[in-house]
Design an enzyme around this catalytic site. Sequence first.
Site, PDB file in Angstrom:
ATOM      1  N   LYS A   1       0.763  -1.797  -0.394  1.00  0.00           N
ATOM      2  CA  LYS A   1       0.550  -0.046  -0.044  1.00  0.00           C
ATOM      3  C   LYS A   1       1.072   1.023  -0.262  1.00  0.00           C
ATOM      4  CE  LYS A   1      -4.611  -1.769   1.973  1.00  0.00           C
ATOM      5  NZ  LYS A   1      -5.722  -1.228   2.512  1.00  0.00           N
TER       6      LYS A   1
ATOM      7  N   ASP B   1     -10.182   3.834   2.036  1.00  0.00           N
ATOM      8  CA  ASP B   1     -10.528   2.633   2.633  1.00  0.00           C
ATOM      9  C   ASP B   1     -11.207   3.774   4.417  1.00  0.00           C
ATOM     10  OD1 ASP B   1      -9.085   0.436   2.854  1.00  0.00           O
ATOM     11  OD2 ASP B   1      -7.908   0.733   2.979  1.00  0.00           O
TER      12      ASP B   1
END
Length: 276
Positions: free
Chosen positions: A68, A105
């Site tokens: 990520k 997210d």
Amino acid sequence: METRIKTGLIGHPVAHSLSPLLHNHWIKFYGFPALYQAVEIAPGKLDESVRRLVEEGFIGFNVTLPYKQDIIPLCQSIDETARRIGAVNTVVVREDGRLRGLNTDSYGFVENILASDTKKDLYGGSALVLGAGGAARAVVHALLTLGVRDIKIANRTKDKALEIGAVFPSKAVEWAERAKAAEGVSILVNTTSLGMTGQPPLELDLQYLPKDALVCDIVYKPLETELLRNAKARGNPVVTGIGMLLHQARPAFREWFGIMPDVDEEVRQKMLQGLK
Ligand code: ATR
């Protein structure tokens, strides 16, 4: 052969991810000639693997652990939210082959809270976040979006909590003081891996936590973690982690296919079955 639009998830390991189940459900539901596949990328191979995906015609992909952060320098543009969080979980391959990185997210966390039946208004409230990894940064961003004013972060490695404080208004507290730090909060969120199947338990004394504080765990395996079970037993409203996973996927799907999909009961049940 029918042309297939390619999307997927890159990470290491990715074999047990529920994302293919979720995205392929929506792909089928909306009738796209597409496929979402889990792509395992060995350490050190991110750069060449991503280039290969672009050459193969992928329109985009999700990114999970441990890439990520590593994906950021490979993207030609990074959305503001992803830049502030410091992590990209979704990539869009533009027509010219350039990559745009975003982070959904935080959106997933916000939507999961709003979609839950707890109806708790967090505006102007305070929070205790356990953990200071990538997930914590997304949760802190989400809490600020929800209007939470006072955010405390307790992490085993305090420096990481202090680093978050340099980007988002929040205060680092000692890991050993986490129980006491729950005093007066409106929401408690576990973003550590503690309590996950196969990981050590999260040891947390809930005696200082107000009985009406919302308790969230981003761990979703098991769905009802010990933290959630203990919180529920003393009357706290709780929100499980599976909803964040479901909701973070929606804007990614929209970026690739142009439709914002719904989290309906059928897809939720499918995911819960997939967890077993
Ligand atoms: P993610 O990106 O999913 O948040 P991560 O960056 O590996 O994953 O973060 C994991 C979190 O769980 C961290 O806050 C970590 O604490 P440290 O920063 O001190 O490593 C926390 N964590 C993992 N194992 C832990 C343990 N045994 N005790 C306390 N915290 C733990």
